[in-house]
Design a protein around this motif. Structure first.
Motif, mmCIF file in Angstrom:
data_model
loop_
_atom_site.group_PDB
_atom_site.id
_atom_site.type_symbol
_atom_site.label_atom_id
_atom_site.label_comp_id
_atom_site.label_asym_id
_atom_site.label_seq_id
_atom_site.Cartn_x
_atom_site.Cartn_y
_atom_site.Cartn_z
ATOM 1 N N VAL A 1 0.855 -1.178 0.000
ATOM 2 C CA VAL A 1 0.000 0.000 0.000
ATOM 3 C C VAL A 1 0.893 1.230 0.000
ATOM 4 O O VAL A 1 2.081 1.140 0.308
ATOM 5 C CB VAL A 1 -0.932 0.026 1.234
ATOM 6 N N GLN A 2 0.324 2.371 -0.325
ATOM 7 C CA GLN A 2 1.087 3.616 -0.307
ATOM 8 C C GLN A 2 1.030 4.243 1.080
ATOM 9 O O GLN A 2 -0.023 4.273 1.722
ATOM 10 C CB GLN A 2 0.516 4.592 -1.335
ATOM 11 N N HIS A 3 2.175 4.742 1.523
ATOM 12 C CA HIS A 3 2.263 5.414 2.824
ATOM 13 C C HIS A 3 1.782 6.841 2.632
ATOM 14 O O HIS A 3 2.575 7.754 2.367
ATOM 15 C CB HIS A 3 3.707 5.368 3.318
ATOM 16 N N LEU A 4 0.477 7.026 2.762
ATOM 17 C CA LEU A 4 -0.142 8.328 2.545
ATOM 18 C C LEU A 4 -0.895 8.772 3.793
ATOM 19 O O LEU A 4 -1.248 7.942 4.638
ATOM 20 C CB LEU A 4 -1.128 8.249 1.374
ATOM 21 N N PRO A 5 -1.186 10.069 3.913
ATOM 22 C CA PRO A 5 -2.062 10.509 5.008
ATOM 23 C C PRO A 5 -3.398 9.776 4.947
ATOM 24 O O PRO A 5 -3.858 9.364 3.873
ATOM 25 C CB PRO A 5 -2.218 12.010 4.724
ATOM 26 N N VAL A 6 -4.032 9.621 6.093
ATOM 27 C CA VAL A 6 -5.273 8.859 6.202
ATOM 28 C C VAL A 6 -6.334 9.361 5.226
ATOM 29 O O VAL A 6 -7.011 8.564 4.556
ATOM 30 C CB VAL A 6 -5.795 8.913 7.660
ATOM 31 N N GLU A 7 -6.487 10.672 5.120
ATOM 32 C CA GLU A 7 -7.532 11.219 4.262
ATOM 33 C C GLU A 7 -7.258 11.012 2.775
ATOM 34 O O GLU A 7 -8.159 11.135 1.949
ATOM 35 C CB GLU A 7 -7.741 12.712 4.560
ATOM 36 N N GLU A 8 -6.020 10.672 2.433
ATOM 37 C CA GLU A 8 -5.667 10.471 1.030
ATOM 38 C C GLU A 8 -5.670 8.998 0.617
ATOM 39 O O GLU A 8 -5.451 8.691 -0.552
ATOM 40 C CB GLU A 8 -4.281 11.065 0.751
ATOM 41 N N ARG A 9 -5.936 8.100 1.567
ATOM 42 C CA ARG A 9 -5.937 6.676 1.222
ATOM 43 C C ARG A 9 -7.140 5.981 1.875
ATOM 44 O O ARG A 9 -7.009 5.252 2.842
ATOM 45 C CB ARG A 9 -4.620 6.030 1.677
ATOM 46 N N PRO A 10 -8.334 6.198 1.332
ATOM 47 C CA PRO A 10 -9.539 5.642 1.953
ATOM 48 C C PRO A 10 -9.719 4.138 1.754
ATOM 49 O O PRO A 10 -10.400 3.492 2.549
ATOM 50 C CB PRO A 10 -10.670 6.409 1.272
ATOM 51 N N ASP A 11 -9.138 3.569 0.699
ATOM 52 C CA ASP A 11 -9.414 2.164 0.389
ATOM 53 C C ASP A 11 -8.192 1.386 -0.086
ATOM 54 O O ASP A 11 -8.305 0.413 -0.812
ATOM 55 C CB ASP A 11 -10.522 2.075 -0.665
ATOM 56 N N GLY A 12 -7.004 1.800 0.358
ATOM 57 C CA GLY A 12 -5.781 1.120 -0.075
ATOM 58 C C GLY A 12 -5.724 -0.336 0.335
ATOM 59 O O GLY A 12 -5.245 -1.192 -0.413
ATOM 60 N N LEU A 13 -6.218 -0.673 1.540
ATOM 61 C CA LEU A 13 -6.227 -2.061 2.004
ATOM 62 C C LEU A 13 -7.327 -2.849 1.310
ATOM 63 O O LEU A 13 -7.144 -4.008 0.917
ATOM 64 C CB LEU A 13 -6.430 -2.096 3.519
ATOM 65 N N ARG A 14 -8.481 -2.220 1.142
ATOM 66 C CA ARG A 14 -9.615 -2.884 0.520
ATOM 67 C C ARG A 14 -9.287 -3.341 -0.907
ATOM 68 O O ARG A 14 -9.717 -4.410 -1.354
ATOM 69 C CB ARG A 14 -10.819 -1.934 0.500
ATOM 70 N N MET A 15 -8.492 -2.550 -1.597
ATOM 71 C CA MET A 15 -8.191 -2.836 -3.013
ATOM 72 C C MET A 15 -7.235 -4.012 -3.201
ATOM 73 O O MET A 15 -7.025 -4.463 -4.322
ATOM 74 C CB MET A 15 -7.608 -1.580 -3.657
ATOM 75 N N LEU A 16 -6.658 -4.513 -2.121
ATOM 76 C CA LEU A 16 -5.697 -5.611 -2.249
ATOM 77 C C LEU A 16 -6.358 -6.972 -2.440
ATOM 78 O O LEU A 16 -5.675 -7.964 -2.722
ATOM 79 C CB LEU A 16 -4.795 -5.659 -1.003
ATOM 80 N N GLY A 17 -7.671 -7.057 -2.261
ATOM 81 C CA GLY A 17 -8.374 -8.319 -2.487
ATOM 82 C C GLY A 17 -8.003 -9.409 -1.500
ATOM 83 O O GLY A 17 -7.871 -10.582 -1.874
ATOM 84 N N LEU A 18 -7.846 -9.039 -0.245
ATOM 85 C CA LEU A 18 -7.390 -10.010 0.752
ATOM 86 C C LEU A 18 -8.510 -10.891 1.277
ATOM 87 O O LEU A 18 -8.266 -12.042 1.669
ATOM 88 C CB LEU A 18 -6.751 -9.265 1.936
#
Length: 233
Positions: A211-228
């Protein structure tokens, strides 16, 4: 692959540290130290450049006297504190007690915020029967952060570098984590934000996703998109 276990990094993956300005502002208020607005901005910029906030921007330069400590900072609580308070002391702050107070602040649950999709992804994995571990290069106990934010019940095992004297990308730390969650590395995904550190799990046979190390407000679904987890994408 059938995912039977997922290992997560902490900082920049499941949680994000507050900004340098928020960090400094909170400690100044706690210690009742008042500074002019221009001085505040100067201190904040200098602390950010020094890399004094763990989990924040990396140092632009590590002094030679701190180089060896910096390289092994996550192998013990003492080294971690020495490294980061040493970086902070490059900045001439108005109160000598601020350096230790800043270090203590970054360990508090109030300094950390989970990414918006962290609870959803962890909950879905838990519901599917997938084992979950947290593997972090860190010098202090992050379990209270998870408890304060209601995520501790979703974690099966924590493997923290300072408790084991070994830091990522050393495969031993990932091996320990896979053992604790009871899964073969070939059935485990490591999720992190640092290619070198978290990528070390690949040498053990784990799948690695970033995932990208971004501020919380800039990464709303980075984990969700990994298809885990089933149904979460």
């Amino acid at each position: 692959m059938q995912i039977k276990g997922v290992l997560f990094d902490f900082s920049g993956t499941l949680f994000r540290i507050e900004s340098v300005r928020s960090w400094l502002r909170a400690v100044l208020a706690e210690r009742e130290v008042t500074v002019a607005a221009a001085d505040f901005e100067r201190y904040a910029r200098a602390l950010e450049a020094a890399g004094a906030l763990p989990g924040g921007p990396p140092p632009q330069h590590v002094p030679a006297r701190l180089a060896s400590v910096w390289a092994t900072r996550d192998e013990s609580a003492e080294l971690h504190r020495e490294a980061y308070t040493g970086l902070a002391r490059q900045v001439a702050l108005p109160d000598p007690g601020l350096y230790d107070a800043l270090y203590e602040r970054h360990r508090s649950p109030a300094a950390w915020q989970p990414y918006p999709d962290a609870a959803e992804v962890l909950g879905a994995l838990r519901e599917s029967g997938t084992r979950i571990g947290v593997v972090s290069n860190i010098g202090w106990d992050l379990r209270p952060v998870f408890r304060a934010h209601g995520l501790d019940a979703l974690i099966d095992a924590y493997v923290l570098s300072y408790e084991h004297g070994v830091q990522k990308p050393d495969t031993r730390i990932f091996h320990t984590a896979c053992t604790l969650i009871g899964q073969d590395p070939a059935d485990v995904v490591m999720v992190g934000d640092e290619r070198r550190a978290d990528g070390g799990a690949a040498a053990l046979g784990c799948d690695v996703r970033f995932v990208q190390h971004l501020p919380v407000e800039e990464r709303p679904d980075g984990l969700r998109m990994l298809g885990l987890a089933p149904g979460v994408a």
